[in-house]
Design a protein around this motif. Structure first.
Motif, PDB file in Angstrom:
ATOM      1  N   HIS A 142     -60.218  -1.645   2.457  1.00  0.00           N
ATOM      2  CA  HIS A 142     -59.690  -0.618   3.353  1.00  0.00           C
ATOM      3  C   HIS A 142     -58.287  -0.151   2.990  1.00  0.00           C
ATOM      4  O   HIS A 142     -57.701   0.648   3.719  1.00  0.00           O
ATOM      5  N   GLY A 143     -57.738  -0.634   1.877  1.00  0.00           N
ATOM      6  CA  GLY A 143     -56.418  -0.167   1.476  1.00  0.00           C
ATOM      7  C   GLY A 143     -55.512  -1.301   1.068  1.00  0.00           C
ATOM      8  O   GLY A 143     -55.855  -2.483   1.185  1.00  0.00           O
ATOM      9  N   MET A 144     -54.297  -0.951   0.603  1.00  0.00           N
ATOM     10  CA  MET A 144     -53.411  -1.939  -0.012  1.00  0.00           C
ATOM     11  C   MET A 144     -52.136  -2.209   0.767  1.00  0.00           C
ATOM     12  O   MET A 144     -51.301  -2.991   0.318  1.00  0.00           O
ATOM     13  N   THR A 145     -51.938  -1.573   1.919  1.00  0.00           N
ATOM     14  CA  THR A 145     -50.793  -1.918   2.757  1.00  0.00           C
ATOM     15  C   THR A 145     -51.185  -3.091   3.656  1.00  0.00           C
ATOM     16  O   THR A 145     -52.361  -3.453   3.752  1.00  0.00           O
ATOM     17  N   ILE A 146     -50.214  -3.684   4.335  1.00  0.00           N
ATOM     18  CA  ILE A 146     -50.440  -4.981   4.974  1.00  0.00           C
ATOM     19  C   ILE A 146     -51.570  -4.961   5.995  1.00  0.00           C
ATOM     20  O   ILE A 146     -52.447  -5.834   5.985  1.00  0.00           O
ATOM     21  N   GLY A 147     -51.576  -3.975   6.895  1.00  0.00           N
ATOM     22  CA  GLY A 147     -52.637  -3.923   7.894  1.00  0.00           C
ATOM     23  C   GLY A 147     -53.997  -3.726   7.250  1.00  0.00           C
ATOM     24  O   GLY A 147     -54.976  -4.391   7.617  1.00  0.00           O
ATOM     25  N   SER A 148     -54.075  -2.832   6.288  1.00  0.00           N
ATOM     26  CA  SER A 148     -55.336  -2.564   5.603  1.00  0.00           C
ATOM     27  C   SER A 148     -55.793  -3.768   4.787  1.00  0.00           C
ATOM     28  O   SER A 148     -56.992  -4.065   4.713  1.00  0.00           O
ATOM     29  N   LEU A 149     -54.863  -4.463   4.175  1.00  0.00           N
ATOM     30  CA  LEU A 149     -55.218  -5.667   3.424  1.00  0.00           C
ATOM     31  C   LEU A 149     -55.770  -6.757   4.331  1.00  0.00           C
ATOM     32  O   LEU A 149     -56.626  -7.546   3.929  1.00  0.00           O
ATOM     33  N   SER A 150     -55.292  -6.797   5.570  1.00  0.00           N
ATOM     34  CA  SER A 150     -55.749  -7.837   6.485  1.00  0.00           C
ATOM     35  C   SER A 150     -57.238  -7.693   6.798  1.00  0.00           C
ATOM     36  O   SER A 150     -57.889  -8.670   7.173  1.00  0.00           O
ATOM     37  N   VAL A 151     -57.787  -6.481   6.648  1.00  0.00           N
ATOM     38  CA  VAL A 151     -59.216  -6.273   6.896  1.00  0.00           C
ATOM     39  C   VAL A 151     -59.982  -6.044   5.591  1.00  0.00           C
ATOM     40  O   VAL A 151     -61.119  -5.578   5.588  1.00  0.00           O
ATOM     41  N   THR A 152     -59.359  -6.366   4.465  1.00  0.00           N
ATOM     42  CA  THR A 152     -59.976  -6.266   3.142  1.00  0.00           C
ATOM     43  C   THR A 152     -60.441  -7.647   2.708  1.00  0.00           C
ATOM     44  O   THR A 152     -59.741  -8.644   2.928  1.00  0.00           O
ATOM     45  N   GLY A 153     -61.610  -7.717   2.063  1.00  0.00           N
ATOM     46  CA  GLY A 153     -62.182  -9.012   1.732  1.00  0.00           C
ATOM     47  C   GLY A 153     -61.745  -9.594   0.406  1.00  0.00           C
ATOM     48  O   GLY A 153     -61.706 -10.818   0.251  1.00  0.00           O
ATOM     49  N   ASN A 154     -61.421  -8.765  -0.574  1.00  0.00           N
ATOM     50  CA  ASN A 154     -61.141  -9.235  -1.929  1.00  0.00           C
ATOM     51  C   ASN A 154     -59.942 -10.170  -1.968  1.00  0.00           C
ATOM     52  O   ASN A 154     -58.824  -9.801  -1.594  1.00  0.00           O
ATOM     53  N   ALA A 155     -60.162 -11.395  -2.451  1.00  0.00           N
ATOM     54  CA  ALA A 155     -59.129 -12.437  -2.417  1.00  0.00           C
ATOM     55  C   ALA A 155     -57.918 -12.078  -3.273  1.00  0.00           C
ATOM     56  O   ALA A 155     -56.778 -12.324  -2.875  1.00  0.00           O
ATOM     57  N   SER A 156     -58.142 -11.498  -4.444  1.00  0.00           N
ATOM     58  CA  SER A 156     -57.007 -11.190  -5.325  1.00  0.00           C
ATOM     59  C   SER A 156     -56.145 -10.088  -4.732  1.00  0.00           C
ATOM     60  O   SER A 156     -54.915 -10.123  -4.852  1.00  0.00           O
ATOM     61  N   LYS A 157     -56.769  -9.097  -4.098  1.00  0.00           N
ATOM     62  CA  LYS A 157     -55.996  -8.031  -3.458  1.00  0.00           C
ATOM     63  C   LYS A 157     -55.244  -8.570  -2.240  1.00  0.00           C
ATOM     64  O   LYS A 157     -54.083  -8.217  -1.996  1.00  0.00           O
ATOM     65  N   ARG A 158     -55.879  -9.436  -1.468  1.00  0.00           N
ATOM     66  CA  ARG A 158     -55.217 -10.036  -0.302  1.00  0.00           C
ATOM     67  C   ARG A 158     -54.015 -10.865  -0.732  1.00  0.00           C
ATOM     68  O   ARG A 158     -52.972 -10.870  -0.075  1.00  0.00           O
ATOM     69  N   ALA A 159     -54.158 -11.559  -1.852  1.00  0.00           N
ATOM     70  CA  ALA A 159     -53.069 -12.418  -2.326  1.00  0.00           C
ATOM     71  C   ALA A 159     -51.821 -11.618  -2.653  1.00  0.00           C
ATOM     72  O   ALA A 159     -50.699 -12.128  -2.568  1.00  0.00           O
ATOM     73  N   GLY A 160     -52.010 -10.340  -3.006  1.00  0.00           N
ATOM     74  CA  GLY A 160     -50.879  -9.492  -3.338  1.00  0.00           C
ATOM     75  C   GLY A 160     -49.962  -9.223  -2.158  1.00  0.00           C
ATOM     76  O   GLY A 160     -48.821  -8.767  -2.355  1.00  0.00           O
ATOM     77  N   ALA A 161     -50.420  -9.480  -0.937  1.00  0.00           N
ATOM     78  CA  ALA A 161     -49.589  -9.245   0.244  1.00  0.00           C
ATOM     79  C   ALA A 161     -48.375 -10.161   0.267  1.00  0.00           C
ATOM     80  O   ALA A 161     -47.309  -9.789   0.761  1.00  0.00           O
ATOM     81  N   GLY A 162     -48.538 -11.354  -0.250  1.00  0.00           N
ATOM     82  CA  GLY A 162     -47.419 -12.300  -0.297  1.00  0.00           C
ATOM     83  C   GLY A 162     -47.111 -12.988   1.024  1.00  0.00           C
ATOM     84  O   GLY A 162     -46.180 -13.792   1.101  1.00  0.00           O
ATOM     85  N   ILE A 163     -47.862 -12.655   2.061  1.00  0.00           N
ATOM     86  CA  ILE A 163     -47.683 -13.277   3.381  1.00  0.00           C
ATOM     87  C   ILE A 163     -49.057 -13.543   3.973  1.00  0.00           C
ATOM     88  O   ILE A 163     -50.054 -12.948   3.543  1.00  0.00           O
TER      89      ILE A 163
END
Length: 427
Positions: A142-163
């Motif tokens: 659903h996207g690469m900003t923090i809120g969108s990453l929180s509802v994204t499944g891909n582990a590597s993309k989620r890890a990029g949040a840093g939090i």
């Protein structure tokens, strides 16, 4: 300077760049479903800007409207002030898209990207319901900003949040476990049991066809039941149609065949028509409880995008446009199934629907090799899935049969050459 010299990109541009690695050339020209690089090599575009170019490159009517607007000193930047360009877009969107489908939505202009519309949808759902959590689905993107990453499944993309990414619960998408299990029985059990540890969420967010997640297409009856569950528990349903919408799966909205009316709809990518940045968040009028300026963005008033977006909607005034998408979609499905049948070495399965289809390869790394070999032969195509296991076909909706056949031929030649090479190595 040498033609197709990539050294400046390697020297100056951040290592975060990605598509240039898969398509290592310098593009200079694009028209319809074709692109050309600096050396004059021609490519068939089965990528379409990751779904941002559903109407192809440099559509002549949109280009003419844009040039006329710019040459008349039309307003370019206006935040959310009223302009004639925005007025024309709102009227045509209502007349051509919403009214014929008996849909009644308020239109919000967040920032101009897909993740902007998702962020605004999540914020609105929480504001309306007073609840915190959101249910998302496995392999969703659903996207690469923090809120969108929180509802994204891909582990590597989620890890990029840093939090830590909190206040979301992931549930299994349709057929995530196996073909027999109804994943919504599992989901509803969590909602109905007070001992499950899952609070009633503010919203559920899903893609009807998961683009980045592997071209997984949910069954229409599954989507309809999600809608029914949301209504039963007073949960808002958010459909992320950023990639699957604007005709990519056939109808303008990907959820139309399921017969539902989501509470909130996220649109971006091809809504701008010409590849111009634009995003919309649509929501039912009773949800419009925003205070003025409570959610905003400096570039939400992208007037050049309103100009091209308005012209792009003319395609939808003629029913034959959607009919042509459906007819060509059948050709894509038939071709992909023929590849799976003719080349069992792929261990392939056809995924997706409409102009959003691909082949999932059971052989590790093979899908990426097919995409790479296709590029070498003059076709632009990317992969998707958590392990890049799917090579996906995303041609522009306006492509003709000849263009499709050219692309099909390159893909089959690429598959055949790779399988022959594998057999030689094995022997």
């Amino acid at each position: 300077m040498n033609k197709n010299d990539l050294s400046i990109f390697e020297e100056i541009e951040s290592s975060v760049r990605s598509y240039v690695r898969g398509f290592p050339t310098v593009f200079t020209k694009a028209k319809g479903y074709q692109m050309w690089d600096e050396a004059g090599k021609e490519y068939i575009d089965f990528f379409s800007g990751a779904g941002a170019l559903n109407y192809g490159h440099n559509d002549p009517k949109m280009k003419q409207k844009l040039i006329e607007y710019l040459m008349s000193d039309g307003v370019t930047h206006s935040l959310d002030m009223a302009t004639s360009a925005k007025r024309d877009f709102l009227k045509k969107f209502n007349d051509v898209i919403l009214k014929p489908r008996n849909l009644n939505y308020k239109v919000m202009f967040p920032g101009p990207t897909g993740t902007n519309t998702v962020e605004s949808a999540l914020k609105l759902a929480r504001k309306v319901t007073g609840r915190t959590d959101v249910i998302s689905f496995t392999n969703g993107f659903h996207g690469m900003t923090i809120g969108s990453l929180s509802v994204t499944g891909n582990a590597s993309k989620r890890a990029g949040a840093g939090i830590p990414l909190n206040h979301t619960v992931t549930m299994p998408y349709d057929n995530f476990v196996n073909d027999e299990m109804d994943t919504l029985d599992y989901l509803e059990r969590f909602l109905e049991d007070n001992g499950s540890g899952v609070d009633t969420p503010a919203a559920m967010i899903l893609e009807t066809v998961q683009g980045e997640g592997g071209i997984n297409a949910a069954r229409f009856d599954w989507i309809k039941r999600v809608d029914e569950i949301c209504k039963k528990y007073s949960i808002l349903l958010i459909i992320d149609d950023v990639q699957a919408g604007v005709g990519r799966t056939g109808p303008f909205f990907s959820f139309e065949p399921a017969g539902i009316e989501p509470d909130i709809i996220c649109l971006s990518k091809s809504i701008g028509g010409y590849g111009m940045p634009l995003a919309l968040t649509l929501f039912k009028p009773e949800l419009d409880i925003w205070n003025p300026g409570e959610h905003n963005g400096t570039f939400r008033g992208n007037n050049p995008a309103f100009i091209t977006a308005t012209e792009s909607l003319s395609y939808w005034e003629d029913k034959s446009f959607e009919e042509s998408i459906n007819a060509k979609s059948e050709k894509i499905t038939k071709f992909l199934q023929s590849i799976v049948d003719k080349y069992p070495e792929l261990e392939g399965n056809v995924r997706g629907r409409g102009f959003m289809q691909g082949i999932e390869c059971g052989v590790d790394g093979l899908a990426s090799k097919v995409a790479e070999e296709s590029f070498n032969r003059g076709l632009i195509m990317e992969t998707s899935g958590v392990n890049d296991q799917v090579f996906k076909l995303f041609p522009p909706l306006i492509i003709d049969d000849a263009g499709l056949e050219k692309g099909f031929k390159i893909i089959e030649e690429s598959v055949k050459s790779l399988i022959s090479a594998e057999e030689l190595v094995a022997n």
